[in-house]
Scaffold this active site. Structure first.
Site, short mmCIF file in Angstrom:
data_model
loop_
_atom_site.label_atom_id
_atom_site.label_comp_id
_atom_site.label_asym_id
_atom_site.label_seq_id
_atom_site.Cartn_x
_atom_site.Cartn_y
_atom_site.Cartn_z
N ARG A 73 0.81 -1.22 0.00
CA ARG A 73 0.00 0.00 0.00
C ARG A 73 0.84 1.27 0.00
O ARG A 73 0.32 2.36 0.00
CB ARG A 73 -0.88 0.04 1.25
CG ARG A 73 -1.86 -1.08 1.30
CD ARG A 73 -2.72 -1.09 2.57
NE ARG A 73 -2.44 -0.02 3.53
CZ ARG A 73 -3.38 0.70 4.11
NH1 ARG A 73 -4.64 0.48 3.84
NH2 ARG A 73 -3.05 1.60 5.01
N CYS A 131 17.73 28.62 27.68
CA CYS A 131 17.52 27.17 27.71
C CYS A 131 17.73 26.67 29.14
O CYS A 131 18.75 26.95 29.74
CB CYS A 131 18.50 26.47 26.76
SG CYS A 131 18.53 24.67 27.00
N ASN A 180 13.91 16.37 37.92
CA ASN A 180 13.00 17.11 37.04
C ASN A 180 12.21 18.16 37.83
O ASN A 180 11.62 17.85 38.86
CB ASN A 180 12.04 16.11 36.38
CG ASN A 180 11.34 16.68 35.18
OD1 ASN A 180 11.05 17.88 35.14
ND2 ASN A 180 11.09 15.85 34.18
N ASP A 181 12.21 19.40 37.33
CA ASP A 181 11.48 20.47 38.01
C ASP A 181 9.97 20.37 37.79
O ASP A 181 9.20 21.00 38.50
CB ASP A 181 11.97 21.84 37.50
CG ASP A 181 13.46 22.03 37.76
OD1 ASP A 181 13.91 21.69 38.87
OD2 ASP A 181 14.17 22.49 36.86
N HIS A 202 24.32 22.88 23.29
CA HIS A 202 22.88 22.96 23.02
C HIS A 202 22.54 22.38 21.64
O HIS A 202 21.44 21.86 21.43
CB HIS A 202 22.46 24.43 23.08
CG HIS A 202 21.00 24.66 22.92
ND1 HIS A 202 20.11 24.59 23.97
CD2 HIS A 202 20.25 24.96 21.81
CE1 HIS A 202 18.88 24.84 23.52
NE2 HIS A 202 18.94 25.06 22.21
N ASN A 242 12.98 11.34 24.16
CA ASN A 242 12.09 11.80 23.11
C ASN A 242 12.89 12.79 22.29
O ASN A 242 13.41 13.76 22.85
CB ASN A 242 10.87 12.52 23.68
CG ASN A 242 10.04 11.62 24.57
OD1 ASN A 242 10.02 10.41 24.40
ND2 ASN A 242 9.36 12.22 25.54
N GLY A 260 7.03 15.92 19.86
CA GLY A 260 6.60 16.93 20.82
C GLY A 260 7.70 17.62 21.60
O GLY A 260 7.43 18.30 22.58
N HIS A 286 18.16 20.79 23.00
CA HIS A 286 19.30 20.45 23.88
C HIS A 286 19.27 18.95 24.18
O HIS A 286 18.25 18.44 24.67
CB HIS A 286 19.23 21.26 25.18
CG HIS A 286 20.55 21.27 25.90
ND1 HIS A 286 21.27 22.40 26.14
CD2 HIS A 286 21.30 20.24 26.38
CE1 HIS A 286 22.40 22.08 26.74
NE2 HIS A 286 22.44 20.78 26.91
N GLN A 339 15.21 11.36 29.78
CA GLN A 339 14.52 11.44 31.06
C GLN A 339 14.50 10.09 31.75
O GLN A 339 14.62 9.05 31.10
CB GLN A 339 13.07 11.90 30.85
CG GLN A 339 12.98 13.27 30.23
CD GLN A 339 11.52 13.70 30.13
OE1 GLN A 339 10.84 13.87 31.13
NE2 GLN A 339 11.05 13.84 28.91
N GLU A 392 -4.38 0.98 15.28
CA GLU A 392 -3.44 1.09 16.39
C GLU A 392 -4.14 1.59 17.65
O GLU A 392 -4.04 0.96 18.71
CB GLU A 392 -2.30 2.06 16.02
CG GLU A 392 -1.41 1.56 14.87
CD GLU A 392 -1.96 1.89 13.49
OE1 GLU A 392 -2.98 2.63 13.41
OE2 GLU A 392 -1.39 1.41 12.48
ZN LIG Z 1 20.55 24.26 25.95
#
Ligand SMILES: [Zn+2]
Ligand SMILES: [Zn+2]
Length: 344
Positions: free
Chosen positions: A21, A45, A70-71, A108, A148, A154, A159, A163, A311
């Site tokens: 397809r 950043c 993590n903040d 960065h 990610n 997303g 940088h 996680q 899905e």
């Molecule tokens: Zn940075």
């Protein structure tokens, strides 16, 4: 042409491969073209060295890998303990856990694919320490390390970072893999992932990179066009259990996959990259074989794989591409990153 259903032994589900397809006309959404040049340091950043974060803390002038809590955690040890009671069949409890961020580099504008072997080894060692430290805590049942990468999944801040979610529960995919691995061992007295590696080596068409103790392949049962698994050949329940020789080999295979990804369309290649590691719930997970999975969302430079009826609605993947063809595309690509071609 590939048109068949393939069994995904780790998930115990069918993947529909409908590669006949793939040439159907497309008139859907496209993503913006990749960016203009990005500076090494960006003053606002929250991951760059020396910058202030929302918590008010200031990043040190780190030179290699930098790990911090993590903040904006989704799970934390100080999450509210007094959760509102709720009647059956509903259930709730405190969101207990630890969330961390791991910056790969002070730069960065660099990606994991552009780091050298020693820097990737250093990152793998950081993952080892984090898994050991967090996994040894009594309240932590599982440590999920993931990156990610790219706006397609997303992430707007380029940088380079990943996680860590260290949770009071085991994520569903890991729970499932632990279960299927145990059942397979009970049935065959063999480690499932060892048999997957053996099947890939025997076939050979989908191997992307390989050395003494590590291997990367686009699995027979791939759900995404450019899905790739990277793993040590020996069975270890987590990255924490790898020897320094295995870390070196894994770094080199991982790097080669990352470079091929970027070279594919000569742009930073977006993906979700989870480390699949055994739960740290105190049970025996001797049949769990640590591996890294890449789930790239793009089928073409500007074409997302949409998760839709089959899905999301049905829970099984329908793939428009042939794993053998996509593996051949990656195999044909250089091991030198396109941004470094002129220099080499
Ligand atoms: Zn940075
Ligand atoms: Zn997995």
């Amino acid at each position: 042409m590939t048109w068949e259903e393939r069994w995904h032994p780790l998930r115990e589900e069918w993947v529909v491969i409908a590669a006949h397809r793939q040439d159907r006309p497309w008139s859907g959404e496209t993503l913006g073209s990749p960016a203009v040049s990005i500076p090494e340091y960006v003053p606002d950043c929250y991951l760059c060295p020396g910058n202030a974060r929302v918590s008010g803390k200031t990043n040190p002038n780190y030179e290699q890998v930098f790990v911090f809590d993590n903040d904006h955690p989704s799970v934390a040890l100080d999450a509210p303990l007094n959760v509102a009671p709720i009647a059956r069949p509903y259930l709730s409890r405190p969101a207990t856990g630890i969330s961390r961020v791991v910056c790969y580099s002070p730069l960065h504008n660099i990606t994991l694919a552009e780091l050298g072997n020693p820097e990737i080894e250093n990152l793998l060692q950081t993952w080892q320490q984090q898994y050991e430290e967090l996994g040894s805590r009594r309240e932590i049942e599982h440590v999920l390390i993931f990156e990610n990468k790219g706006e397609a999944v997303g992430v707007s801040n380029p940088h380079p970072h990943c996680q860590i979610y260290a949770n009071n529960f085991v994520f569903k995919t890991i729970e499932n893999e632990a279960k299927t691995s145990e059942q397979y061992f009970a049935d065959h007295r063999r480690v499932l992932f060892q048999d997957i590696i053996l099947a890939e080596q025997t076939d050979g068409r989908r191997i992307i990179a390989e050395n003494d103790s590590a291997i990367a392949f686009l699995p027979y049962f791939a759900r995404y066009a450019y899905e790739v698994f990277v793993a040590p050949k020996e069975t270890h329940p987590s990255v924490g259990a790898l020897s320094s020789r295995e870390i070196g080999d894994l770094a080199s295979v991982l790097r080669s996959v990352l470079i091929k990804f970027d070279n594919l369309w000569r742009m930073p290649f977006p993906y979700v990259m989870p480390l699949h590691q055994a739960p740290t719930d105190g049970k025996d997970h001797g049949t769990f074989h640590f591996h890294i999975e890449f789930h790239p969302p793009l089928r073409k430079p500007n074409l997302l794989k949409y998760l839709a009826g089959p899905e999301i609605g049905g829970g099984n993947f329908l793939s428009d591409t042939s794993p053998e063809e996509k593996a051949a595309e990656l195999q044909a690509l250089s091991d030198v990153h396109y941004t470094q071609e002129a220099k080499s």
